[in-house]
Write a protein that holds these residues in place. Structure first.
Motif, PDB file in Angstrom:
ATOM      1  N   ALA A  29       0.835  -1.200   0.000  1.00 42.24           N
ATOM      2  CA  ALA A  29       0.000   0.000   0.000  1.00 42.24           C
ATOM      3  C   ALA A  29       0.872   1.253   0.000  1.00 42.24           C
ATOM      4  O   ALA A  29       0.564   2.237  -0.698  1.00 42.24           O
ATOM      5  N   ALA A  30       1.969   1.230   0.770  1.00 45.42           N
ATOM      6  CA  ALA A  30       2.855   2.391   0.826  1.00 45.42           C
ATOM      7  C   ALA A  30       3.514   2.652  -0.529  1.00 45.42           C
ATOM      8  O   ALA A  30       3.569   3.797  -1.002  1.00 45.42           O
ATOM      9  N   VAL A  31       4.008   1.583  -1.161  1.00 44.14           N
ATOM     10  CA  VAL A  31       4.660   1.744  -2.468  1.00 44.14           C
ATOM     11  C   VAL A  31       3.661   2.272  -3.491  1.00 44.14           C
ATOM     12  O   VAL A  31       3.965   3.201  -4.279  1.00 44.14           O
ATOM     13  N   LEU A  32       2.459   1.714  -3.512  1.00 44.84           N
ATOM     14  CA  LEU A  32       1.442   2.149  -4.471  1.00 44.84           C
ATOM     15  C   LEU A  32       1.062   3.607  -4.238  1.00 44.84           C
ATOM     16  O   LEU A  32       0.908   4.380  -5.194  1.00 44.84           O
ATOM     17  N   LEU A  33       0.931   4.008  -2.979  1.00 49.15           N
ATOM     18  CA  LEU A  33       0.561   5.387  -2.682  1.00 49.15           C
ATOM     19  C   LEU A  33       1.672   6.347  -3.082  1.00 49.15           C
ATOM     20  O   LEU A  33       1.417   7.377  -3.729  1.00 49.15           O
TER      21      LEU A  33
END
Length: 768
Positions: free
Chosen positions: A338-342
């Protein structure tokens, strides 16, 4: 920056309406199911039938602590109930001690229902003893009634795969002693692999599954497949491991058994008081406890118990209709994804010049400021309310205005600061700033406390996915972008509102500041939606931040003016009579929870406050007044044998109540270095630091079921150092001369836990 649009106000109104609807659904979902009548099917659990049994057990309202004649009466009723259901109950009498040095002779009752296969068994357990102050209708006679009603229902069902053992144990309130005795010295315990435990910390509310064994992935899998009205969260499981509270399940879990632990926690102010009576035992809560226990028991009784697979889950219910779970090992990878995608989306928008670095940094700062300001204002409000006398105890009679205060305050802070920052951050700056912090928080929690992490992980994951259709656009368009904020905001509310509501119910006023900060955290995703208010009319711009401010002010006023206590929610106030046999001095001791003596008691005699408590081991304040002398023989501590070995003096002594008090104890001062303690020949575990802190550094050893002959204690101490110990005995209730104090105690004050006691003490010089 997103340009203001004509439908901006409608968008935030819609988001607020969604939050309100989720909050209402959360409250409705936490209402336990309706009571089933006595005419319900024979294979169903009926709260009406269970309450019939409960009335027989505690309808008289008489407390029945371990060792009392009233407790023996309850034990006989339980055996009679088992026989009437076609079982052959067995009793186990044993002497046991806990980690604090509390010992007692307990009497457990158990029965067995054979399975279709011979092999490992599942245990269903509840305790039947109460505290001295109250009859223990929900803690835990209702659990006993639930076990007996389940035993009845199982007789009408086909045989289950695994044997089922019913355990109604004794001495839980004295230190989980019956559970210890069963695990350590009962042959049936050797076959147990899973357990369903039933207990309570209140008299109403839903039946919470708040604790599991070490292999909870296996137990939770059975739980979520079997229960119709699940109420659970790995937050409860994680938090319970950090607080100094124990139930019989603690003993079962230490034995390596898997399983689930159920409790109700509503109306906690009645817990361990005379108000934990039959009339206040909520029928719907009994129904929910019974349904959950029966469904869980059947799941374990038909599962493979030979070798439950290891592994833990993150788990939670949704509106008490569905249970979601996944392996703990998935949590950190999901958070990192989720962090990478955000961050990819944020970098893309900055590269495409749809979001400036300045707007992003303002969004980052905005999130921090909202939480810090909420925490500071909540701290100021909490201190103010305490000084005004609105929160003198941890739970007050009318908490709703107080809760409105600490829920509406963060709403006001979030909306106000979102509007203040909106010109600099814009929609996407606020969105990126909020979800940057959420994803980072989810990564931290996934690493440190995965059981708690789902509250921030799932919304962060959804935010990263929901933002994709709008962040990757070539050009800025306002249409539809609100969903990138509204969807994860709604999901955050669905996941967080229930634990937040439970937080006050379970932990009280001491967590009000944390509640306010957590509410602010959950509402920070409103920030991007509030940017639309910049283009709205003056009325809308003022109404949104001012409305929660006004509500907060009104709630504070109501909190201050409503009574703190009532007859249905009184203050805990114990009264003791203490006779110091050495000084020949007698005193009344009063222990109000608020540290403020109720006026009628203060006027009854000349009390004065002592901040350090009346005894050297006291850790809190008390009120003291002279009392008339009552001619009672003090306890004796007689050294029967003394010897020396390797620099240690070994003592064998007899602790005896000359007046036949049920409870005796010996207190060793700090620095006595007492070792190798045995009570009635049973080794007592060395004191933990937690236990010593509870008694101000003193070592405590006692028995709450002292026989007439006394209790034998052996111990060793270093040679060459003399010290003075205390021998005490205690009986429940005050001498007749104290009746005027009992009459003076107002309806808004009530005994709690150990209740009112008569205490005799004497000092003994020990010369090694």
């Amino acid at each position: 920056m997103e340009a203001p649009s004509g439908h901006g106000v409608r968008r935030i109104v819609f988001a607020v309406a969604v939050l309100a609807a989720i909050f209402v659904l959360t409250l409705l979902a936490e209402q336990p199911p309706a009571e089933k009548p006595a005419s319900a099917g024979t294979t169903e659990f009926s709260a009406a039938r269970a309450r019939g049994v409960l009335n027989q057990l505690v309808g008289s309202g008489v407390p029945h602590p371990v060792g009392s004649s009233a407790n023996e009466t309850v034990e006989n009723l339980i055996e009679t109930q088992f026989r009437a259901l076609g079982y052959t109950p067995q009793s186990q009498t044993a002497f046991d001690c806990d980690e604090y040095g509390d010992c007692a002779t307990v009497k457990n009752v158990q029965a067995i229902l054979n399975g279709s296969e011979i092999g490992p068994a599942v245990l269903i357990a509840a305790h039947y003893d109460s505290v001295q102050a109250g009859p223990g209708a929900f803690d835990d006679a209702a659990g006993v009634a639930v076990v007996l009603e389940i035993a009845r229902a199982l007789k009408s069902l086909p045989p289950q795969r695994n044997p089922i053992i019913f355990l109604i144990d004794d001495g839980e309130e004295a230190g989980l002693l019956g559970a210890h005795a069963f695990v350590n010295r009962n042959q049936w315990a050797k076959s147990v692999r899973a357990v369903v435990n039933i207990d309570a910390r209140g008299t109403s509310g839903p039946s919470l599954m708040f604790e599991t064994g070490a292999a909870n992935a296996w137990a939770v899998s059975l739980y979520r497949k079997s229960l119709k009205r699940p109420a659970t969260s790995s937050i409860f499981y994680t938090a319970y491991k950090q607080i100094p509270n124990d139930t019989d399940f603690t003993v079962f879990k230490a034995a390596g058994w898997e399983g689930v632990n159920f409790a109700v926690i509503g109306s906690v102010i009645r817990y361990h008081t005379p108000l934990d009576n039959f009339e206040n035992a909520m029928a719907a809560s009994v129904q929910h406890q019974g349904d959950n226990a029966l469904e869980s028991l059947l799941a374990f009784a038909n599962a493979d118990l030979s070798n439950p697979p290891p592994g833990e889950d993150v788990f939670f219910d949704v509106f008490e209709r569905w249970t979601v779970a996944w392996p703990v090992g998935w949590t950190l990878p999901l958070a990192l994804f989720a962090a990478v995608l955000l961050f990819f989306q944020i970098a893309w928008m900055i590269w495409r010049k749809r979001l400036s670095l300045g707007e992003y940094l303002w969004g980052i700062l905005e999130w921090i400021v909202m939480l810090v300001v909420t925490g500071l204002l909540a701290y100021i409000l909490a201190r103010l309310l305490h000084r005004l006398g609105a929160t003198p105890v941890n739970w007050i009679a009318h908490p709703i205005p107080l809760l409105v205060t600490f829920w509406s305050l963060p709403i006001a802070v979030v909306i106000t600061h979102s509007m203040l920052f909106s010109r600099r951050s814009g929609f996407w700056g606020a969105w990126a700033g909020v979800w940057t912090w959420w994803t980072l928080l989810s990564v931290v929690l996934a690493s440190l406390m995965p059981g708690v992490s789902y509250v921030v992980l799932v919304p962060s994951f959804v935010a990263a996915l929901a933002g994709l259709p709008f962040t990757l656009r070539q050009k800025e368009k306002s249409a539809g972008s609100g969903w990138a904020a509204t969807l994860p905001l709604a999901l955050a509310a669905v996941l967080a509102f229930s634990p937040l509501v439970m937080l006050y119910t379970g932990l009280g006023n001491q967590f009000l500041i944390l509640i306010a900060v957590l509410v602010a955290l959950v509402l920070t995703p409103l920030a991007p939606l509030c940017t639309s208010l910049q283009g709205a009319g003056d009325i809308s711009r003022l109404a949104f931040p001012l409305s929660p401010v006004v509500v907060t002010g009104l709630a504070v006023f109501v909190t201050v003016v409503v009574p703190t206590y009532s007859a249905k929610a009184p203050e805990h106030t114990n009264i003791d009579y203490w006779l110091d046999a050495d000084a020949g001095k007698s005193q009344w001791l009063a222990f109000p929870e608020s540290h403020r003596l109720p006026e009628p008691i203060r006027l009854a005699t000349q009390f004065h406050r002592v901040d350090s408590g009346p005894f050297p081991w006291s850790t809190g304040s008390a009120f003291v007044a002279d009392a008339p002398h009552v001619d009672l023989p003090p306890p004796t501590f007689t050294v029967l044998e003394s010897s020396e070995l390797a620099g240690k003096r070994i003592f064998r002594a007899l602790l005896r109540s000359e007046r036949g008090a049920p409870e005796t104890m010996v207190m060793f001062p700090p620095g006595a270095n007492v070792e190798s303690v045995r009570m009635e020949g049973l080794p007592v575990a060395p004191k933990t630091e937690r236990a010593r802190r509870y008694f101000n550094g003193w070592d405590f050893y006692g028995c709450v079921t002292t026989p007439a002959k006394g209790i034998e204690i052996t111990f060793q101490i270093p040679t060459g150092k003399s010290f003075e110990l205390y021998a005490l005995d205690r009986t429940y209730g005050l001498p007749p001369d104290g009746s005027f104090l009992l009459k003076a105690r107002p309806l808004t004050a009530i005994p709690y836990s150990e209740g009112d006691m008569t205490v005799l003490s004497r000092r003994v010089q020990l010369i090694p």
